[in-house]
Enzyme design. Structure first.
Site, short mmCIF file in Angstrom:
data_model
loop_
_atom_site.label_atom_id
_atom_site.label_comp_id
_atom_site.label_asym_id
_atom_site.label_seq_id
_atom_site.Cartn_x
_atom_site.Cartn_y
_atom_site.Cartn_z
N LYS A 175 0.85 -1.19 0.00
CA LYS A 175 0.00 0.00 0.00
C LYS A 175 0.89 1.24 0.00
O LYS A 175 1.53 1.56 1.00
CB LYS A 175 -0.92 0.06 1.21
CG LYS A 175 -2.00 1.16 1.05
CD LYS A 175 -2.67 1.54 2.34
CE LYS A 175 -1.93 2.63 3.06
NZ LYS A 175 -1.91 3.95 2.33
N GLU A 250 9.84 1.46 10.82
CA GLU A 250 10.91 2.44 10.59
C GLU A 250 10.24 3.80 10.65
O GLU A 250 9.51 4.20 9.74
CB GLU A 250 11.58 2.19 9.24
CG GLU A 250 12.99 2.78 9.16
CD GLU A 250 13.01 4.17 8.58
OE1 GLU A 250 12.97 5.13 9.40
OE2 GLU A 250 13.06 4.31 7.36
N CYS A 284 13.60 10.94 7.15
CA CYS A 284 13.69 10.59 8.57
C CYS A 284 15.12 10.56 9.06
O CYS A 284 15.38 10.75 10.25
CB CYS A 284 13.01 9.24 8.82
SG CYS A 284 13.63 7.92 7.76
N GLU A 383 10.03 16.41 15.37
CA GLU A 383 10.43 16.17 13.99
C GLU A 383 9.69 17.13 13.06
O GLU A 383 8.47 17.07 12.93
CB GLU A 383 10.15 14.72 13.57
CG GLU A 383 10.70 14.40 12.21
CD GLU A 383 10.53 12.94 11.82
OE1 GLU A 383 11.41 12.41 11.12
OE2 GLU A 383 9.51 12.34 12.21
#
Length: 489
Positions: A175, A250, A284, A383
């Site tokens: 997906k 992750e 990331c 973040e």
């Protein structure tokens, strides 16, 4: 507008009955595709197809040599269509076209080639400690993998998931992120003609809260691999845990990039810029907290700000563009929300922090550096996931390690020094899954890539993928006919 199927199942492109998902070009805010979301029936069909393909065994039981041949054919097919796929990906993500052509598209083909090579080197184990027995330990594929890829680097990371899952004989359902499904959907269409049996690689498009949830909770799912935000990762891992489904997560990062006073100045400067501004800053593994030792801080800050000011922001198709738009409107608002206001005495914008001049449309955000006084500031703890660096000074090595590790994340870390003893100490003291020493982002697919703390659970890469996508089977064989006790004789 681009036509994109709701699903690819048994090598067939299908249209679902769900509500249309608008796909927007972030460079001009135009809708370039509307994809009917894969409805519940299509999700069920995809998972059933993957399970049937696995049980049939025409891929699982295929010889390693033949599987290698097909994986390499997938790589060839991706390379042949690389220009087309890169154009689609650029329109969908806003990543500069040159970076996709020279990076993600090559990496996507390379992922299939790497795992073709890897499975040719696998070996079982043999134990002979028990004199009368041979104990063999084999690895077998686990079944059906549910793969959920992110919007920031769909081609590179989505292809990594597919290649690593199927190389060992599994089937999968992929997906893509609903914000960036186009390039990865085209890639899956392309590899269907490379010799994969129907049902080995399936794809469904849709939202995470609906399609993603159905996939994760489906009884046919044997493994779940997700790359994305920490909040979503928690939800997926909780759902997977309820059904005892092993998962790889992750997730996010807020990585420290430590510049010691004896670093190669020019290399460290180039590396710091690449670490935060490549891929439009949306990665990331970005070195988003730049820590500079006091002795070189003034010089380094001045050079960093000047270089950031000169970065070419523009149309991602233009050959000289270095940073394109952010991926979507919501993310643009998210990044812009981190610009400190005049009342914030703990942070000062040195460059950027605004929409670049000359852009009336598109989700453009200037490369930004903010100097902060404390690592507790939100610019150092949250973040941002954009071309937005925080800059701090430190005096001693111990202070640098303390600041670097003062984070709920632990994905990667960077260290720059000419002193090998300092580098060896840094790699030992920085708490993260990957440490890059005197280099920006380099990936050897043999090595595991994954984080600690809120950056995730598990890892991807050669041996890590083998451990995740296969299970061990012990086989015990007597050397000679046994003299067994005769119960009831």
């Amino acid at each position: 507008m681009t036509w994109t199927p709701s699903a690819i199942i048994d090598s067939e492109s299908l249209v679902g009955q769900g509500a249309p998902i608008p796909v927007v070009n972030p460079a001009n805010e135009e809708v370039i595709a509307e994809i009917p979301e894969a409805d519940e029936a299509l999700v069920e069909r995809a998972m059933t197809s993957a399970r049937a393909a696995f049980e049939r065994g025409d891929w699982r039981l295929m010889s390693v040599e033949e599987r290698q041949r097909i994986l390499r054919a997938c790589a060839d097919a991706i390379e042949a269509a690389a220009a087309e796929i890169a154009e689609i990906e650029c329109s969908n993500t806003g990543i500069p076209l040159a970076q996709i052509r020279n990076g993600a598209a090559i990496r996507a083909a390379g992922n299939f080639r790497f795992f073709a090579d890897y499975i040719g080197q696998m070996a079982g184990e043999l134990y002979e400690q028990a004199r009368d027995y041979l104990t063999l330990v084999r690895r077998e594929p686990v079944g059906v993998a549910v793969l959920i890829s992110p919007w920031n680097s769909p081609l590179a990371l989505g292809s990594m998931k597919v290649a690593s899952a199927i190389a060992f004989g599994n089937s999968c359902v992929l997906k893509p992120a609903e914000q960036a499904p186009l390039g990865l959907t085209r890639l899956v269409e392309v590899i269907q003609g490379a010799g994969l049996p129907p049902g080995v690689v399936n794809l469904v498009n849709g939202f995470g809260a609906s399609v993603g949830e159905r996939l994760v909770r489906h009884p046919h799912a044997d493994r779940i691999s997700f790359t994305g935000g920490t909040h979503t990762g928690r939800r997926i891992m909780a759902a997977a845990g309820e059904n005892l489904k092993p998962s790889i997560m992750e997730l996010g990062g807020k990585s420290a990039n430590i510049i010691f006073d004896d670093a190669d100045f020019d290399q460290a400067l180039d590396g710091a810029l690449l670490g935060i501004f490549s891929n439009n800053g949306q990665q990331c593994l970005a070195g988003s907290r730049i820590l500079v030792q006091s002795g070189i801080a003034d010089r380094f800050t001045e050079a960093l700000v000047e270089r950031a000011r000169r970065i070419c922001v523009g149309d991602p198709r233009a050959p000289d563009t270095e940073v394109g738009p952010l991926a979507n409107r919501n993310h643009y608002r998210h990044v812009m929300g981190f610009v400190p206001d005049a009342a914030d005495r703990g942070a000062r914008i040195l460059v950027g922090g605004e929409r670049p001049k000359g852009f009336d449309r598109g989700f453009y955000f200037s490369p930004t550096v903010a100097e902060v006084d404390s690592n507790s500031h939100r610019l150092c703890q949250e973040e941002i996931f954009g071309p937005f660096a925080s800059l701090m000074r430190f005096d001693t090595d111990e202070q640098a390690y303390r600041i670097a590790n003062d984070s709920r994340f632990g994905l990667v870390g960077y260290a720059w020094s000419r002193d090998i003893d300092r580098i060896l100490t840094a790699q030992d003291r920085i708490a993260a899954g990957t440490i890059w020493c005197n280099t920006p982002m380099m990936r050897d697919l043999h090595a595991p890539f994954g984080g600690i703390r809120e950056s995730g659970v598990g890892a991807e890469g050669g041996r890590a993928a083998e451990a995740f996508y296969t299970h061990q089977k012990s086989v015990i064989i007597p050397r000679n006919r046994l003299n067994l006790r005769k119960l009831g004789a």
